[in-house]
Design an enzyme around this catalytic site. Structure first.
Site, mmCIF file in Angstrom:
data_model
loop_
_atom_site.group_PDB
_atom_site.id
_atom_site.type_symbol
_atom_site.label_atom_id
_atom_site.label_comp_id
_atom_site.label_asym_id
_atom_site.label_seq_id
_atom_site.Cartn_x
_atom_site.Cartn_y
_atom_site.Cartn_z
ATOM 1 N N GLU A 239 0.851 -1.191 0.000
ATOM 2 C CA GLU A 239 0.000 0.000 0.000
ATOM 3 C C GLU A 239 0.882 1.235 0.000
ATOM 4 O O GLU A 239 1.828 1.344 0.782
ATOM 5 C CB GLU A 239 -0.917 -0.011 1.214
ATOM 6 C CG GLU A 239 -1.574 1.312 1.574
ATOM 7 C CD GLU A 239 -2.431 1.880 0.450
ATOM 8 O OE1 GLU A 239 -2.482 3.117 0.324
ATOM 9 O OE2 GLU A 239 -3.024 1.086 -0.325
ATOM 10 N N TYR B 236 -29.390 8.195 2.738
ATOM 11 C CA TYR B 236 -29.771 6.988 3.481
ATOM 12 C C TYR B 236 -29.044 6.986 4.818
ATOM 13 O O TYR B 236 -28.037 7.668 5.016
ATOM 14 C CB TYR B 236 -29.449 5.707 2.692
ATOM 15 C CG TYR B 236 -28.050 5.587 2.141
ATOM 16 C CD1 TYR B 236 -27.002 5.094 2.910
ATOM 17 C CD2 TYR B 236 -27.786 5.937 0.817
ATOM 18 C CE1 TYR B 236 -25.724 4.964 2.383
ATOM 19 C CE2 TYR B 236 -26.514 5.807 0.281
ATOM 20 C CZ TYR B 236 -25.493 5.317 1.065
ATOM 21 O OH TYR B 236 -24.222 5.187 0.544
#
Length: 422
Positions: A33, A214
């Site tokens: 990463e 939502y």
């Protein structure tokens, strides 16, 4: 881990997903990463049945449900007058496909996968920015910015929209949609949260814009996304998608939508890009996965899901091509992966574009769309079966009811489910 079987490049949702998938098949995985620490930016993410099915197979679904919300319905409304156009009954969707529709904070999903990888023994390395890929005799190698190299039997490039590995396959560039997304979180104590039904995922579709909301984290917050077409982008200006354009884009929408704009984060916005579909994802022992292979626009909420599907399918084919002594026929496993994923993801990518066009119609075309959407039966799944149904492991594995329908045979206004959003 001195000699990993697999190197995964990229510690996002797709990279962590494939690392876990391969580790549970007995492979030794090293994940590289580029950032100094693992993390994910953004807010809410929607996980349809084709994703929660995979999380269940991984043994992670119950944890995901505890972190997210399982809504009752997706509701589509007109952004101009606020009227309901159509809806998808998500409890019935769960009965049909066997797994729930889930909304969750992106960082919660990322954290869940990161914890799973740590438990499984994935070797996680930070500050490793991969700059180049190359095949070797019997494997592949990556080079990081420091000049250090890493080798393995297989390398998976899960390093996103700007992946250096993609240049091995095609010399292309990201395609700008000229649309931009703003996100924001409304805390539960705000009156706005009390005025909405947190059991629903709602999208207001309007001329050259849409607005989604939502609930997240058990109703502790309201997730909002505002997306619009940037006039500055269409004019070729470099500084586009700015807050002044946000306000102008939603000026003609209903009060509920406009009242949500003050809660959007105005210091950061996400310009929306995809790429043209490519059908070749494997180059020797190097394979693309997720956005490096098929970055879609967000309109059918399948970007992260497709990356997780990629990893699950690859893991299953590695298992199928493992000998009794534990060795893997990597070339055959990669060929099988490439045989089933590119065509499905091509359809997701192109359908996402068309669905966005449908949402953002204006004038007479908007009125015609609204008539068609209002006429749709709530329990009509003709255009969700191909997407939410079982993930195929072979090109002919899908049951007849899930056979893909050519997009050019679908009438405008019925081309996709009533759900899906950024």
């Amino acid at each position: 881990m001195s000699n990993p079987d697999v190197i995964v490049v990229g510690g996002g949702i797709g990279g962590l997903g494939v690392a876990f998938s391969l580790t549970r098949q007995g492979r030794r995985v090293r994940l590289l990463e580029s950032a100094p620490a693992f993390g994910e930016v953004g807010a809410g993410i929607q996980l349809a049945s084709n994703c929660t099915r995979i999380l269940d197979d991984y043994g992670l679904l119950e944890e995901a449900k505890s972190l997210g919300v399982v809504p009752d319905a997706i509701v589509m409304r007109d952004a101009v007058d606020g009227a309901e156009l159509t809806r998808l009954d998500l409890r019935d969707v769960e009965k049909r496909y066997g797994y729930p529709y889930l909304v969750i904070h992106r960082s919660d999903l990322h954290g869940l996968l990161l914890r799973a990888c740590r438990r499984a023994g994935v070797e996680l390395i930070n500050d490793a920015h991969v700059t180049s890929y190359e095949n070797t005799d019997g494997g592949a190698r990556v080079t990081v910015a420091s000049g250090e190299t890493y080798e393995a039997d297989m390398v998976i490039a899960a390093d996103g929209l700007h992946s250096p590995a993609r240049k091995l396959f095609v010399d292309d560039a990201p395609v700008s949609s000229a649309y931009v997304a703003y996100r924001g979180i409304v805390p539960a104590e705000e009156p706005r949260v009390k005025s909405v039904d947190l059991s629903e995922v709602v999208v207001h579709i309007g001329p050259r814009c849409h607005f989604v909301h939502y609930g997240l984290r058990g109703g502790e917050m309201l997730n909002q996304v505002a997306v619009f077409e940037s006039p500055k982008a269409l004019a070729g200006e470099e500084d586009w998608g700015t807050p002044d354009e946000l306000d102008a884009a939603f000026d003609g929408t209903c009060d509920f939508v406009k009242d949500g704009l003050p809660f959007m984060w105005r210091e950061k916005w996400w310009r929306m890009f995809d790429r043209e579909p490519v059908m070749t994802w494997v180059h020797g022992r190097i394979a693309l996965l997720g956005d490096s292979a098929h970055p879609p626009l967000q309109y059918i909420a399948q970007g992260a899901i497709m990356a997780l599907e990629d990893g699950w399918v690859l893991g299953e084919h590695v298992a199928r091509n493992r000998a009794e002594d534990g060795t893997v026929d990597w070339s055959t496993a990669l060929a099988a992966y490439e045989a089933v994923r590119p065509e499905h993801c091509r359809r997701v990518l192109t359908t996402s574009r068309k669905w966005g066009e449908l949402w953002h119609l204006d004038g007479v075309a908007r009125e015609q769309r609204n008539v068609l959407l209002r006429a749709r039966d709530t329990h009509d799944y003709a255009f969700t079966d191909w997407l939410y149904g079982p993930t195929a492991l072979t090109p002919d594995q899908e049951p007849e009811m899930f056979t893909p329908i050519p997009l050019d045979s679908v009438p405008v206004g019925e081309a996709m489910p009533a759900g899906g959003a950024v």
